[in-house]
Design a protein around this motif. Structure first.
Motif, PDB file in Angstrom:
ATOM      1  N   LEU A   1      31.989  22.836  46.634  1.00  0.00           N
ATOM      2  CA  LEU A   1      32.965  23.915  46.586  1.00  0.00           C
ATOM      3  C   LEU A   1      34.333  23.330  46.274  1.00  0.00           C
ATOM      4  O   LEU A   1      34.535  22.117  46.367  1.00  0.00           O
ATOM      5  CB  LEU A   1      33.042  24.647  47.937  1.00  0.00           C
TER       6      LEU A   1
ATOM      7  N   ALA B   1      29.750  32.087  48.991  1.00  0.00           N
ATOM      8  CA  ALA B   1      30.880  31.712  48.139  1.00  0.00           C
ATOM      9  C   ALA B   1      30.694  32.288  46.737  1.00  0.00           C
ATOM     10  O   ALA B   1      31.649  32.747  46.116  1.00  0.00           O
ATOM     11  CB  ALA B   1      31.019  30.188  48.073  1.00  0.00           C
TER      12      ALA B   1
ATOM     13  N   THR C   1      35.790  28.405  46.866  1.00  0.00           N
ATOM     14  CA  THR C   1      35.082  28.983  45.734  1.00  0.00           C
ATOM     15  C   THR C   1      34.189  27.940  45.089  1.00  0.00           C
ATOM     16  O   THR C   1      34.327  26.743  45.346  1.00  0.00           O
ATOM     17  CB  THR C   1      36.065  29.503  44.661  1.00  0.00           C
TER      18      THR C   1
ATOM     19  N   ARG D   1      40.608  29.342  51.185  1.00  0.00           N
ATOM     20  CA  ARG D   1      39.722  30.140  50.331  1.00  0.00           C
ATOM     21  C   ARG D   1      38.856  29.185  49.527  1.00  0.00           C
ATOM     22  O   ARG D   1      39.358  28.400  48.716  1.00  0.00           O
ATOM     23  CB  ARG D   1      40.512  31.052  49.390  1.00  0.00           C
TER      24      ARG D   1
ATOM     25  N   GLY E   1      33.158  35.342  44.806  1.00  0.00           N
ATOM     26  CA  GLY E   1      33.786  35.243  43.490  1.00  0.00           C
ATOM     27  C   GLY E   1      35.127  34.539  43.542  1.00  0.00           C
ATOM     28  O   GLY E   1      35.331  33.577  44.279  1.00  0.00           O
ATOM     29  N   ASP E   2      36.093  35.057  42.752  1.00  0.00           N
ATOM     30  CA  ASP E   2      37.407  34.429  42.640  1.00  0.00           C
ATOM     31  C   ASP E   2      38.242  34.576  43.912  1.00  0.00           C
ATOM     32  O   ASP E   2      39.190  33.826  44.108  1.00  0.00           O
ATOM     33  CB  ASP E   2      38.182  35.023  41.456  1.00  0.00           C
ATOM     34  N   ASP E   3      37.918  35.561  44.761  1.00  0.00           N
ATOM     35  CA  ASP E   3      38.658  35.737  46.007  1.00  0.00           C
ATOM     36  C   ASP E   3      38.417  34.567  46.953  1.00  0.00           C
ATOM     37  O   ASP E   3      39.268  34.228  47.759  1.00  0.00           O
ATOM     38  CB  ASP E   3      38.255  37.034  46.712  1.00  0.00           C
ATOM     39  N   GLY E   4      37.250  33.970  46.873  1.00  0.00           N
ATOM     40  CA  GLY E   4      36.914  32.832  47.717  1.00  0.00           C
ATOM     41  C   GLY E   4      36.370  33.253  49.073  1.00  0.00           C
ATOM     42  O   GLY E   4      36.579  34.373  49.540  1.00  0.00           O
TER      43      GLY E   4
END
Length: 170
Positions: A142, A99, A151, A149, A103-106
């Motif tokens: 998380l 995770a 993160t 998604r 990054g921000d994409d998940g």
């Protein structure tokens, strides 16, 4: 002398082939045993959670009281009760690392299945990985900002700086 050396070389080559075949058999057996072990761990966790929920009576205000931990320590402690990721089991640590890498994409469930060493083409394995990710969300490790998604949560100090500036936080 040459015939003796060639005979020894052939015998050594045959021994190597035999041992390589044995190694592959042992690796396959190990992979199967690890899969069974993971399945049993998940089953035990689910059983213990169900027992804890069943034993937790509603208090006078109608809210559920804090769940008691039944049996051995859970593989996923709540984030507020754990100081760092190393307190998680190795599989959950691998999911946390994936995770972080995403990054921000998940992190998605299919990728999580791959991280766990499961067959990502199997719908049941992907759903199992999604359940593991949801468990990390439930316990505060998380967040699921976008559906499917997963993160890492934004640290409180970073949230304050993002929302505190003019034009920040949007």
């Amino acid at each position: 002398m040459r015939a003796v050396l060639e005979t020894r070389q052939k015998a050594a080559a045959a021994q190597v082939k035999h041992l390589e075949a044995e190694l592959e058999r042992v690796r396959a057996a190990l992979a199967e045993a690890e899969a069974v072990h993971r399945h049993r761990v998940i089953g035990l966790e689910q059983y213990l959670e169900a027992l804890a929920e069943e034993d937790a009576p509603a208090d006078a205000t109608g809210e559920m009281s804090q769940k008691k931990v039944v049996g051995p320590r859970r593989a996923v402690p709540h984030r507020r009760h754990a100081s760092e990721v190393t307190e998680l089991s190795p599989d959950y640590q691998a999911l946390m690392a994936a995770a972080a890498d995403a990054g921000d994409d998940g992190l998605g469930a299919r990728r999580a299945a791959v991280v766990l060493g499961w067959d990502s083409a199997s719908a049941s394995r992907v759903e199992g990985a999604r359940a593991w990710l949801k468990r990390l969300v439930e316990r505060g490790w998380l967040v699921e900002a976008k559906p499917g998604r997963f993160t890492l949560p934004v640290p409180p100090s970073q949230q304050d700086t993002d929302t505190g500036r003019p034009g920040g936080g949007s």
